[in-house]
Design a protein around this motif. Structure first.
Motif, PDB file in Angstrom:
ATOM      1  N   ARG A   6       1.002  -1.115   0.293  1.00  0.00           N
ATOM      2  CA  ARG A   6      -0.170   0.067   0.025  1.00  0.00           C
ATOM      3  C   ARG A   6       0.489   0.845  -0.125  1.00  0.00           C
ATOM      4  N   CYS A  22      -8.977   5.850  -5.725  1.00  0.00           N
ATOM      5  CA  CYS A  22      -7.428   5.514  -5.309  1.00  0.00           C
ATOM      6  C   CYS A  22      -6.241   5.927  -4.495  1.00  0.00           C
ATOM      7  N   THR A  49       0.511  -7.789  -6.561  1.00  0.00           N
ATOM      8  CA  THR A  49      -0.219  -6.747  -5.502  1.00  0.00           C
ATOM      9  C   THR A  49       0.904  -7.256  -4.494  1.00  0.00           C
ATOM     10  N   ARG A  53      -0.139  -6.211  -0.855  1.00  0.00           N
ATOM     11  CA  ARG A  53      -1.109  -6.006  -0.269  1.00  0.00           C
ATOM     12  C   ARG A  53      -2.042  -7.498  -0.383  1.00  0.00           C
ATOM     13  N   ASP A  77      -4.118  -7.759   3.070  1.00  0.00           N
ATOM     14  CA  ASP A  77      -4.812  -7.559   3.580  1.00  0.00           C
ATOM     15  C   ASP A  77      -6.084  -8.557   2.139  1.00  0.00           C
ATOM     16  N   TRP A 109      -8.665  -7.054  -0.258  1.00  0.00           N
ATOM     17  CA  TRP A 109      -8.510  -6.279  -0.624  1.00  0.00           C
ATOM     18  C   TRP A 109      -9.691  -6.727  -1.160  1.00  0.00           C
ATOM     19  N   ALA A 115      -8.436  -3.161  -7.422  1.00  0.00           N
ATOM     20  CA  ALA A 115      -8.452  -2.530  -5.419  1.00  0.00           C
ATOM     21  C   ALA A 115      -6.990  -1.288  -6.126  1.00  0.00           C
TER      22      ALA A 115
END
Lengths: 248, 279
Positions: A68, A207, B25, B27, B29, B31, B136
């Motif tokens: 992120r 985003c 990605t 990420r 989590d 998502w 996402a």
């Protein structure tokens, strides 16, 4: 309380690189940037990382933490589950210089393309007299610290390098909006931002708003109002016919 | 003796590449959960609305009319009803003649579907969950090319404000439907049933969704450069801006409730349930 934190940091340069594992002692209350500095201090003295204020105001330490886009100095270690490694990589959208440092000059090139504030004919010279209600809307946009996280997360250029030529990105759309909302700016940039700066490429997935560390409502307060202003001059059939009738 | 030194050309800027990260990605989590739920709800509504629109029956139970079929602008409303309400007179605005023999809802639904399809919030919702552009934030999209809203058909989103205007007209009609629902089955005023409440709540939610729209915010005052010269519009802009912060919530609640309102009228009209009167 001190504990050992596992980190996976991307190390390399333009020619290639990989995630490298580190384990360093950290304290409660520290942030990801503290842990990266600890790695520099005890394990990899040549680790490249850009930082400055450690207070979320300079926008230097932008990176991707567990995938992120975030400021490392504003990412508290307590927000991540202990025992699991934290993965830190450079911003994907920009070319990498080394390790966590990227070349963000794309943004400075786009900044140069923004036509500067041009006083209107009504008040051509400073000092300009303006009401607070007329300027407070665009003051939100002045909070931007130019961390370029919004530029980094925008899929228009993150996933499509070929769009970089035609797309200025959310950071500069708020600049165009700010100028267009300015009560004493006399230059019309609406057609420019739509035709040459790629506003139409934005598909409002928000985003940029999600990652903004200054919590600027980029999409709702800048991009969408700018799109609506473009509609006024380019796509509104009623206004088109009204303008034609007025010309006769 | 002095020697002349030729100025050297500036060193070319190194052509740098992005960091070589192969994963789509990093990420970790969930998502995918949000787009999955969004896609599930949106597609469920589309399936239900399509089914309901093609039923061409059980959309009127005096004094309740389904929001999917109001205003009934086709002459077929009076002649082609089926089911338990067969033979009951439906208030009709016969703009579309008898040549149209399919469901009249197909005409009406054009307006809300266009309004919602071009809505700035729903664009985010379906671009992410259905078109996956991107699925996402910071998750790579599967498409090799992207042109956004720069060409047909998506450039038509720029006409959202006209769908908004048409939606306001429809809201007025649905508000009228809610008002006339304060009658009993013999058209006597001063009565209220559960169905009346359903239509009132439906109309209120649709108004909230419409008035919180980004185009509405722009039209009301957002397009101005000088709020100080237009204090009334500035005040209105402030109110719409507050509503606009809840636009997503209004979008979902009104979408789900309009489906529930149709289902309620359908169940009453088909005789499956009774519409209890409060007074």
């Amino acid at each position: 309380m001190t504990y050992d934190l596992k980190l996976r940091i991307w190390r390399g340069d333009s020619s290639g690189g990989e995630l490298v594992d580190f384990s360093v002692p950290v304290d409660d209350g520290e942030v990801v940037l503290d842990a990266v500095h600890r790695v520099q201090a005890v394990a990899a003295g040549d680790l490249a990382v850009r930082w400055n204020c450690k207070a979320g105001k300079c926008g230097s330490c932008s990176a991707e933490v567990n995938g992120r886009p975030r400021l490392m100095c504003m990412s508290r270690l307590s927000d991540f589950p202990q025992g699991e490694p934290i993965v830190i990589t450079p911003m994907r959208t920009f070319p990498v210089i080394r390790d966590l440092v990227t070349d963000v000059s794309f943004n400075f090139q786009k900044a140069q393309l923004v036509p500067a504030f041009t006083p209107s004919a009504e008040q051509p010279q400073a000092p300009f007299r303006m009401q607070q209600v007329d300027v407070e809307r665009s003051q939100e946009f002045r909070k931007c610290i130019e961390c370029f996280l919004c530029q980094n997360v925008c899929h228009v250029i993150r996933d499509h390098e070929e769009n970089k030529e035609a797309f200025s990105g959310p950071r500069f759309f708020i600049r165009y909006s700010e100028l267009d909302m300015h009560p004493n700016d006399g230059l019309d940039r609406k057609a420019l931002v739509q035709d040459e700066r790629g506003l139409g490429l934005c598909n409002i997935t928000k985003c940029c708003t999600e990652v903004c560390p200054e919590h600027i409502k980029i999409t709702d307060n800048a991009i969408i109002p700018m799109k609506e202003r473009v509609v006024d001059v380019k796509y509104d059939p009623v206004r088109f016919f009204r303008r034609r009738a007025a010309r006769r | 003796m002095a020697t002349t030194v030729e100025p050297s050309a500036p060193a070319p800027t190194a052509v740098r590449a992005r960091a070589a990260i192969s994963q789509r990605t990093l990420r970790n989590d969930r998502w995918w959960l949000n787009p999955a739920i969004t896609a599930g709800v949106l597609l469920s509504f589309v399936v239900y609305a399509t089914w309901a629109a093609f039923q061409n029956a059980d959309y009127f139970a005096r004094p309740l009319i389904s929001p999917f079929y109001s205003p009934c602008i086709a002459s077929v409303c009076e002649s082609a009803r089926q089911g338990a309400q067969h033979g009951v007179h439906v208030p009709t605005v016969g703009i579309i003649g008898t040549w149209w023999s399919i469901s009249p809802a197909l005409w009406i639904l054009i307006i809300p579907l266009t309004f919602r399809f071009s809505c700035y919030y729903y664009r985010k919702a379906y671009y992410r969950s259905i078109w996956m552009a991107p699925p996402a934030c910071a998750v790579g999209e599967p498409h090799s090319k992207y042109t956004g809203e720069t060409r047909l058909p998506l450039i038509m989103h720029n006409l959202h404000r006209y769908a908004f205007y048409a939606g306001l007209l429809l809201n007025m009609i649905l508000t009228y439907d809610a008002v006339v629902a304060f009658r009993d089955t013999h058209d006597r005023w001063g009565h209220m049933s559960v169905g009346t409440l359903v239509l009132v709540v439906n109309a209120v939610l649709l108004w909230l969704y419409s008035l919180s729209c980004h185009s509405c915010r722009h039209i009301v005052g957002g397009r101005l450069k000088h709020f100080s010269k237009h204090p009334v519009r500035y005040k209105a802009w402030g109110i719409v801006s507050k509503l606009n912060q809840k636009h997503m919530q209004f979008a979902w609640v009104s979408l789900i409730f309009v489906g529930l309102a149709d289902a309620y009228v359908r169940l009453v009209a088909s005789g499956t349930i009774h519409n209890p009167y409060i007074f």
